[in-house]
Design an enzyme around this catalytic site. Structure first.
Site, short mmCIF file in Angstrom:
data_model
loop_
_atom_site.label_atom_id
_atom_site.label_comp_id
_atom_site.label_asym_id
_atom_site.label_seq_id
_atom_site.Cartn_x
_atom_site.Cartn_y
_atom_site.Cartn_z
N PRO A 255 -6.03 -12.09 5.93
CA PRO A 255 -7.27 -12.53 6.59
C PRO A 255 -8.52 -12.44 5.72
CG PRO A 255 -6.69 -10.32 7.32
CD PRO A 255 -5.59 -10.76 6.39
N GLY A 257 -9.70 -9.85 3.41
CA GLY A 257 -10.35 -8.60 3.02
C GLY A 257 -10.53 -8.50 1.51
N CYS A 374 1.85 -3.93 0.48
CA CYS A 374 1.62 -2.71 1.28
C CYS A 374 3.00 -2.20 1.74
CB CYS A 374 0.68 -2.98 2.46
SG CYS A 374 1.19 -4.30 3.55
#
Ligand SMILES: C[S@@+](CC[C@H](N)C(=O)[O-])C[C@H]1O[C@@H](n2cnc3c(N)ncnc32)[C@H](O)[C@@H]1O
Length: 433
Positions: A255, A257, A374
């Site tokens: 999104p 960041g 991640c």
């Protein structure tokens, strides 16, 4: 509508319809008017997801026979009741009564007695159930068996700490917009607003809030002075270290960041292309950049097929924040325990490899590609980078030499919870010619 009924709706959307926790919450929250109810809704849904494997085990011990498939709603209601009894300070009589009352709202008044008996039995048999839990590792750790085994194999010394971090609520982390202010001043503003905060370790602009709060309460959020972003995610822009005049690709941008941080940190880029395969998610990048008054070139396209979107102009730097198992961010997205399957890992690894191979020719000689996930699983991280290096291309692995995480044979790993950060992996590859 009350918070518990709303929680049940969210849990049904997650468990029965396969939705993500965040999306299900977003669709149900507006039905609750009071912020207190909204808070309870979030608390209950995150909690049930976080402890789902354990709650399921306890329920299996308490039911005389499994519930019928058509009573999946009752099963979730019971898990919600058990969660309140086991993990919250809600008085037991209120937890039981409110849970029993919901049977009527489900048009299953016939189940009142059964729900009441299961919850009361839990209270009575707690000591015996604790002993049974000790014998059941996946229930005790509240991790699905495949994931627990994968963590134990990958991190023989660290898996207990990983499991514990995964079961602990993550702190709310912020990134101060360097173009608009600095961290020390912003921390003072937070304190003036009654919000206790401290610098986030290893970051240039990160802040950890003592207690989470709605973004609307953050000074200057609407006007782009601050964003919500974990400290580990904030390392990407620092490690990529884009320089004035460079052309940069953020290959999996939504999104947004990291794109936003790249632009905040380096205002004089020639161009940032923010690419994502998902047009709807790319809109979120636009929303974020608009709030922060930043500009990038947004492109919808497949990072593994540049022919369909690349203009032929090479990049000085590429950030590949690849789609992954998200096993490093379970503390923020506990529904991953439910949604992720063991078979997802080789499929994700194949996609990541294809992206690395496809993006490498887009990099200038001397250029840098930062590979990030991640994930805490080696298949998506070290093994992935080593496999790429073994293809005999023009890539050289340059160790990060960082003060955080663990240096591996290729790349550097942060484990969840360490220095208050999410689990992240970074590897730097430089093009030799
Ligand atoms: C880990 S998220 C990226 C997070 C983002 N970098 C940030 O910091 O906000 C991975 C993203 O990859 C995108 N994605 C998945 N497959 C892709 C593909 N083949 N090409 C481009 N983007 C893809 C997903 O839509 C998702 O938005």
């Amino acid at each position: 509508m009350n918070a518990r009924l709303a929680s049940l709706q969210v849990l049904q959307q997650i468990v029965q319809q396969g939705q993500k926790l965040d999306n299900a919450l977003d669709s149900v929250i507006p039905q609750l008017e009071q912020s207190r109810d909204q808070g309870l809704l979030q608390h209950l849904c995150y909690g049930v997801m976080r402890w789902y494997p354990q709650l399921e085990f306890l329920l299996s011990q308490l039911l005389h026979k499994p519930l019928k498939k058509k009573d999946a709603d009752l099963r979730l209601l019971l898990l919600l009741g058990l969660y309140q009894l086991r993990f919250t300070r809600i008085p037991a009589h209120a937890a039981v009564d409110e849970t029993v009352a919901l049977t009527k709202r489900l048009n299953k008044g016939w189940a009142r007695g059964m729900v009441n008996a299961v919850l009361r039995n839990y209270e009575r048999r707690q000591n015996e159930l604790e002993l049974r839990l000790e014998q059941a590792p996946t229930a005790r750790t509240a991790h699905p068996p495949w994931l627990l085994t994968a963590l134990q194999q990958a991190w023989p010394d660290h898996w207990p700490a990983i499991v514990e971090a995964n079961n602990t609520q993550a702190p709310m982390a912020l990134r101060v917009n360097d173009r608009r202010g600095n961290r020390d001043t912003y921390i003072k503003r937070l304190l003036d607003a009654g919000l206790e905060a401290r610098p986030a370790a290893h970051t240039e602009s990160g802040v950890i809030l003592q207690d989470p709060c709605p973004v609307e309460q953050l000074p200057g959020f609407a006007t782009g002075e601050v964003s919500v972003q974990d400290g580990a995610a904030q390392l990407a822009a620092t490690l990529l270290d884009a320089q004035p005049g460079e052309r940069v690709l953020d290959a999996c941008a939504a999104p947004g960041g990291k794109s936003a941080h790249l632009l905040e940190r380096q205002p004089d880029l020639q161009q940032l292309i923010a690419l994502d395969v998902d047009a709807a998610r790319l809109q979120r990048v636009q929303d974020t950049l608009s709030r922060l008054a930043l500009t990038a070139t947004l492109v919808t396209g497949d990072a593994a097929r540049p022919a369909s979107w690349w203009d032929g102009q090479p990049f000085d730097r590429i950030l590949l924040d690849a789609p992954c198992s998200a096993t490093g961010v379970i503390r923020r997205h506990p529904d991953i325990k439910l949604h992720r399957r063991q078979s997802d890992i080789p499929a994700l690894a194949t996609t990541q490899h294809a992206m690395l191979l496809a993006l490498w020719p887009l990099l200038k000689p001397g250029g840098t590609l930062l590979y990030a996930t991640c994930s805490v699983l080696p298949e998506e991280n070290t093994q992935q980078v080593e496999r790429f290096l073994a293809t005999g291309n023009t890539a050289r692995h340059v160790p990060l030499g960082a003060s955080w995480g663990y240096p591996l044979s290729a790349g550097q790993q942060i484990l969840p919870g360490e220095d208050e950060m999410d689990g992240f992996y970074y590897a730097r590859l430089v093009k030799t010619s």
